[in-house]
Scaffold this active site. Structure first.
Site, PDB file in Angstrom:
ATOM      1  N   HIS A 206       0.832  -1.212   0.000  1.00  0.00           N
ATOM      2  CA  HIS A 206       0.000   0.000   0.000  1.00  0.00           C
ATOM      3  C   HIS A 206       0.860   1.252   0.000  1.00  0.00           C
ATOM      4  CE1 HIS A 206       0.782   0.821   4.311  1.00  0.00           C
ATOM      5  NE2 HIS A 206       0.622  -0.475   4.510  1.00  0.00           N
ATOM      6  N   CYS A 222       3.310  -4.822   6.671  1.00  0.00           N
ATOM      7  CA  CYS A 222       2.923  -4.505   5.292  1.00  0.00           C
ATOM      8  C   CYS A 222       4.095  -3.912   4.513  1.00  0.00           C
ATOM      9  CB  CYS A 222       1.747  -3.532   5.274  1.00  0.00           C
ATOM     10  SG  CYS A 222       0.176  -4.268   5.789  1.00  0.00           S
TER      11      CYS A 222
END
Length: 326
Positions: A206, A222
């Protein structure tokens, strides 16, 4: 398919070849073609220059080699025209793959093969505009060096810096796929979100509202990219794209009494493999030790109930480093 991608790559290849032709045109005029010139003379490359390891001075010829090898997926360093170790290593890998003499010397045979493949790549990508080269996409992520590589088949398409998981909350290691894409996930996840098929938690690729943190170990697991980078990557991959994450971030030795995310991860994998039936709580107790011992016995490891490098490798929580899958 985005025609602009093909156009951009074709333009880069064309520029590389034009640079070679310009260098040739700038050379002193020569007589008619020399009959002694090797039969494998490359008509697109300035083969009168032989580049050898240890060449001290930067040159335009070396920069052209770097650019061609970059287009072919062998070189990821700077286009600085310097024949340093990264350039030589890329040349040697190319020579090995193409059954050339592996000496790091860019002579007529290496020049020719580079140029032939670059021209083939240009034409094949143009032909593929009507098909789907992105169907062969694969994302490689090296958490140690904090780099993400996007390949279409054997061809390196993009490379981005990333932010990876902190030591206490490491990025998952292994082979996954993109399961979901969202252009508006909200929160601190930047402008794009691509969820990964990690079975033991919610992880994704992301964007970020703090681009200054990209390049470090900063996340809860992440993969963070700058918003402009994740927006571009988002358009270049589909759901189902394989994502291979590798590195050596997880190296804690775990014994009875250990606690933390590493224990939680090992418990989860041992449960999925059928060795562990207890609670996944991040606490290395007797049940976890029994599961580890059973796993060790089944995989020919020393049965001591200690999770170290050998166990991590068998669980695929750490992989041997690689940047190209081909």
């Amino acid at each position: 398919m985005r025609p602009c991608l093909i156009t951009a790559r074709t333009r880069r290849l064309t520029v590389a070849l034009l640079l070679v032709l310009a260098a040739l045109a700038a050379s002193p005029a020569t007589a008619a073609p020399d009959a002694s010139r090797p039969a494998n003379h490359c008509p697109y490359c300035h083969t009168t220059t032989v580049i050898r390891p240890g060449t001290p001075d930067p040159s335009e010829d070396i920069r052209v080699v770097q650019r061609l090898l970059q287009e072919l997926g062998y070189y990821t360093g700077p286009l600085d025209g310097t024949y340093h170790r990264m350039t030589e290593a890329a040349v040697r890998r190319f020579q090995l793959d193409k059954d050339l003499t592996v000496d790091g010397i860019v002579g007529p045979a290496t020049w020719q093969k580079c140029s032939e493949l670059a021209l083939y790549l240009e034409s094949s990508l143009t032909e593929a505009a009507a098909s789907r080269p992105r169907a062969n996409a694969i994302i490689l992520i090296n958490v140690d060096t904090r780099r993400l590589y996007l390949h279409y088949g054997p061809v390196l398409i993009r490379e981005y810096p990333i932010g990876a998981g902190k030591y206490s909350t490491p990025t998952p290691i292994g082979e996954f796929t993109i399961t979901h894409k969202s252009a508006n996930w909200g929160g601190g996840f930047g402008s794009r979100w691509m969820q990964l098929s990690v079975p033991w938690g919610l992880f994704g690729i992301h964007g970020t509202n703090q681009p200054n943190l990209v390049g470090g170990f900063v996340s809860h697991g992440c993969i963070r990219l700058r918003n402009q980078d994740v927006e571009e990557l988002y358009t270049l991959v589909d759901r189902g794209t394989p994502v291979r994450i590798f590195g050596r971030i997880i190296e804690h030795t775990l014994v009875n009494g250990s606690r933390g995310s590493d224990v939680w991860l090992v418990q989860t994998l041992l449960r999925d493999l059928g060795y562990y039936q207890g609670k996944v709580d991040g606490v290395y107790g007797r049940g976890t030790e029994r599961a580890v011992r059973a796993f060790e016995k089944a995989n020919g490891l020393r049965v001591d109930g200690i999770v170290s490098e050998h166990e991590y490798l068998k669980l695929k929580l750490i992989w041997q480093e690689q940047t190209r899958p081909f």
